[in-house]
Design a protein around this motif. Structure first.
Motif, PDB file in Angstrom:
ATOM      1  N   ASP A 217     -24.620 -61.079  -3.439  1.00 31.12           N
ATOM      2  CA  ASP A 217     -23.158 -60.955  -3.734  1.00 31.12           C
ATOM      3  C   ASP A 217     -22.666 -59.500  -2.666  1.00 31.12           C
ATOM      4  O   ASP A 217     -21.981 -58.736  -2.729  1.00 31.12           O
ATOM      5  N   SER A 218     -23.362 -60.018  -1.221  1.00 30.60           N
ATOM      6  CA  SER A 218     -23.239 -58.906  -0.474  1.00 30.60           C
ATOM      7  C   SER A 218     -21.652 -59.708   0.129  1.00 30.60           C
ATOM      8  O   SER A 218     -20.352 -58.881   1.036  1.00 30.60           O
ATOM      9  N   ASP A 219     -20.919 -61.180  -0.334  1.00 36.46           N
ATOM     10  CA  ASP A 219     -19.685 -61.028   0.106  1.00 36.46           C
ATOM     11  C   ASP A 219     -18.949 -61.571  -0.451  1.00 36.46           C
ATOM     12  O   ASP A 219     -17.593 -62.506  -0.128  1.00 36.46           O
ATOM     13  N   THR A 220     -19.621 -61.359  -2.534  1.00 38.17           N
ATOM     14  CA  THR A 220     -18.245 -61.642  -3.470  1.00 38.17           C
ATOM     15  C   THR A 220     -17.190 -60.680  -3.220  1.00 38.17           C
ATOM     16  O   THR A 220     -17.512 -59.160  -2.938  1.00 38.17           O
ATOM     17  N   GLY A 221     -15.929 -61.240  -3.166  1.00 37.36           N
ATOM     18  CA  GLY A 221     -14.773 -61.132  -3.317  1.00 37.36           C
ATOM     19  C   GLY A 221     -14.099 -61.082  -1.854  1.00 37.36           C
ATOM     20  O   GLY A 221     -13.247 -60.274  -2.215  1.00 37.36           O
ATOM     21  N   TYR A 222     -14.363 -62.063  -1.042  1.00 41.10           N
ATOM     22  CA  TYR A 222     -14.158 -61.400  -0.286  1.00 41.10           C
ATOM     23  C   TYR A 222     -13.159 -62.991   0.383  1.00 41.10           C
ATOM     24  O   TYR A 222     -13.159 -63.085   1.349  1.00 41.10           O
ATOM     25  N   TYR A 223     -13.163 -63.641  -0.844  1.00 43.69           N
ATOM     26  CA  TYR A 223     -12.357 -65.359  -0.300  1.00 43.69           C
ATOM     27  C   TYR A 223     -11.868 -65.544  -1.714  1.00 43.69           C
ATOM     28  O   TYR A 223     -11.114 -64.451  -2.040  1.00 43.69           O
ATOM     29  N   ALA A 224     -10.130 -65.905  -1.018  1.00 45.69           N
ATOM     30  CA  ALA A 224      -9.319 -66.537  -1.535  1.00 45.69           C
ATOM     31  C   ALA A 224      -9.575 -67.446  -2.117  1.00 45.69           C
ATOM     32  O   ALA A 224      -9.898 -68.912  -1.283  1.00 45.69           O
ATOM     33  N   ARG A 225      -9.071 -68.351  -3.493  1.00 42.53           N
ATOM     34  CA  ARG A 225      -8.665 -69.442  -3.571  1.00 42.53           C
ATOM     35  C   ARG A 225      -7.768 -69.879  -4.083  1.00 42.53           C
ATOM     36  O   ARG A 225      -6.638 -69.526  -4.952  1.00 42.53           O
ATOM     37  N   VAL A 226      -6.829 -70.610  -3.051  1.00 38.39           N
ATOM     38  CA  VAL A 226      -5.569 -71.224  -3.242  1.00 38.39           C
ATOM     39  C   VAL A 226      -4.919 -72.717  -3.787  1.00 38.39           C
ATOM     40  O   VAL A 226      -5.744 -73.092  -3.951  1.00 38.39           O
ATOM     41  N   ASP A 276     -11.145 -55.523   4.611  1.00 33.64           N
ATOM     42  CA  ASP A 276     -10.809 -54.266   4.755  1.00 33.64           C
ATOM     43  C   ASP A 276      -8.796 -54.738   4.238  1.00 33.64           C
ATOM     44  O   ASP A 276      -8.110 -53.933   4.300  1.00 33.64           O
ATOM     45  N   GLY A 277      -8.238 -56.099   4.504  1.00 37.16           N
ATOM     46  CA  GLY A 277      -7.190 -56.067   3.534  1.00 37.16           C
ATOM     47  C   GLY A 277      -6.777 -57.683   4.702  1.00 37.16           C
ATOM     48  O   GLY A 277      -7.217 -57.868   5.803  1.00 37.16           O
ATOM     49  N   ASP A 278      -6.196 -58.472   4.162  1.00 34.57           N
ATOM     50  CA  ASP A 278      -5.803 -59.525   4.524  1.00 34.57           C
ATOM     51  C   ASP A 278      -4.286 -60.027   4.387  1.00 34.57           C
ATOM     52  O   ASP A 278      -3.807 -59.929   3.413  1.00 34.57           O
ATOM     53  N   HIS A 297      -0.094 -61.003   0.427  1.00 35.28           N
ATOM     54  CA  HIS A 297      -1.101 -59.872   1.106  1.00 35.28           C
ATOM     55  C   HIS A 297      -2.148 -59.695   0.104  1.00 35.28           C
ATOM     56  O   HIS A 297      -1.612 -59.255  -1.275  1.00 35.28           O
ATOM     57  N   TYR A 298      -3.520 -59.607   0.668  1.00 36.20           N
ATOM     58  CA  TYR A 298      -4.413 -58.850   0.510  1.00 36.20           C
ATOM     59  C   TYR A 298      -4.453 -57.491   0.629  1.00 36.20           C
ATOM     60  O   TYR A 298      -5.217 -57.209   1.398  1.00 36.20           O
ATOM     61  N   GLU A 299      -4.525 -57.004  -0.777  1.00 39.13           N
ATOM     62  CA  GLU A 299      -4.862 -55.334  -0.225  1.00 39.13           C
ATOM     63  C   GLU A 299      -5.840 -54.566  -1.582  1.00 39.13           C
ATOM     64  O   GLU A 299      -5.569 -55.052  -2.325  1.00 39.13           O
ATOM     65  N   PRO A 300      -7.454 -54.856  -1.016  1.00 35.36           N
ATOM     66  CA  PRO A 300      -8.323 -54.201  -1.403  1.00 35.36           C
ATOM     67  C   PRO A 300      -8.432 -52.779  -2.419  1.00 35.36           C
ATOM     68  O   PRO A 300      -7.504 -51.719  -1.973  1.00 35.36           O
ATOM     69  N   SER A 301      -8.713 -52.725  -3.409  1.00 38.42           N
ATOM     70  CA  SER A 301      -8.545 -51.931  -4.518  1.00 38.42           C
ATOM     71  C   SER A 301      -9.431 -50.458  -3.503  1.00 38.42           C
ATOM     72  O   SER A 301     -10.415 -51.173  -3.065  1.00 38.42           O
ATOM     73  N   ASP A 302      -8.948 -49.084  -4.465  1.00 33.54           N
ATOM     74  CA  ASP A 302      -9.864 -48.220  -3.269  1.00 33.54           C
ATOM     75  C   ASP A 302     -11.024 -48.509  -4.305  1.00 33.54           C
ATOM     76  O   ASP A 302     -10.950 -48.646  -5.745  1.00 33.54           O
TER      77      ASP A 302
END
Length: 302
Positions: A217-226, A276-278, A297-302
């Motif tokens: 799960d180290s990269d989970t959350g760092y991809y977007a599916r368009v 950290d944002g994209d 924009h992709y802004e990760p939640s704190d």
């Protein structure tokens, strides 16, 4: 058109793993190597210095030729790149060509270790369930920084982990050099939302990488599916989807590259995100005209 997973290489660094609906047809050209005989008729003397640059150059030449078999020939058998390049369910496409005469390399870690490999970008994710100590701990390991200063691709650099297999150096992993801005939001441009769903239907944030190692799960959350719309409101020669900070790009061509079409309708692609944002940018290209139809924009939640 059939839905299958695609492997794309961008610049000199690590490959991007994407998925979508694409036509068949990776190149089946095979690279030829001529063995030069020893002029003295005897066995060749071993080189005093291993030619790490030649291994990297061979890999990049094969990538530009869209020849995954030739790429796999210089990749270590225990590398995850090997499986991707030889899997018939994957296809391969190069993102462009560059002048490899501009390639420069420098050994940054001469006596490397498994720990050095694990510290490279993306390695923790892909090797989460791998016993690298058992696979390569007895081999020689070297980290080589490769740089390609070429106008066609800009300044591009990466670090290659080379590992011996038998008596040959092989590519084990590739890390792209991190040029991410300290504050990604400073590079953001105003959002453009495709409210009419002419091209983009929706974006799923935080999806798992395609074919991620089970349990990792180290990269989970760092991809977007368009997801592209089923009912396009415009035609295009190609649709480009990119994350501008992580620099992950995917393109859908029409059935005929010379004629605008909507054959990309209903397809989707995964693009890697900077944690950290994209920002995701979707561009419709028709002839010489490029139109940004969606920027979000992709802004990760704190």
């Amino acid at each position: 058109m059939e839905r299958r997973t695609y492997l794309v290489t961008a610049g000199i660094g690590t490959s991007s793993l994407l998925a979508g609906c694409l036509s068949d047809g990776p190149s089946d050209d095979e690279s030829d190597g001529d063995d030069e005989p020893d002029p003295d008729g005897g066995e060749s003397e071993p080189e005093s210095e291993p030619d790490h640059e030649q291994v990297i150059e061979t890999y990049l030449e094969a990538a530009q030729a869209e020849d995954p078999d030739a790429m796999a020939a210089v990749v270590h058998s225990a590398s995850p790149l090997q499986g991707l390049l030889t899997d018939p369910e994957w296809e391969f496409e190069s993102s462009g060509s560059a002048d490899l005469d501009a390639l420069e390399t420098e050994v940054v870690t001469a006596d490397g270790s498994v720990a050095d490999v694990r510290e490279l970008e993306g390695a923790e994710f892909w090797f989460a369930e791998s016993d690298l100590e058992a696979e390569i701990d007895d081999a020689e390991i070297v980290l080589v920084r490769a740089e390609l200063d070429d106008a066609a691709v800009g300044d591009s650099a990466g670090v290659y982990a080379l590992v011996t297999e038998g008596d040959e150096w092989k590519i084990f992993w590739i890390e792209s050099e991190d040029d991410t801005p300290e504050d990604p939001e400073e590079a953001f441009e105003p959002e453009i939302i495709d409210t009419d769903d002419d091209v983009v239907e929706r974006i799923e944030w935080g999806v798992d990488a395609v074919n991620a190692p089970e349990g990792s799960d180290s990269d989970t959350g760092y991809y977007a599916r368009v997801h592209l719309t089923d009912e396009p409101g415009r035609k295009a020669d190609l649709i480009r989807i990119e994350s501008t900070i992580a620099d992950s790009t995917f393109e859908f061509y029409g059935e005929d590259k010379t004629e605008p079409s909507t054959s990309w309708a209903g397809t989707w692609a995964n693009v890697r995100l900077n944690a950290d944002g994209d920002q995701i940018v979707v561009t419709a290209v028709r002839g010489d005209t490029e139109t940004v139809v969606h920027r979000e924009h992709y802004e990760p939640s704190d």
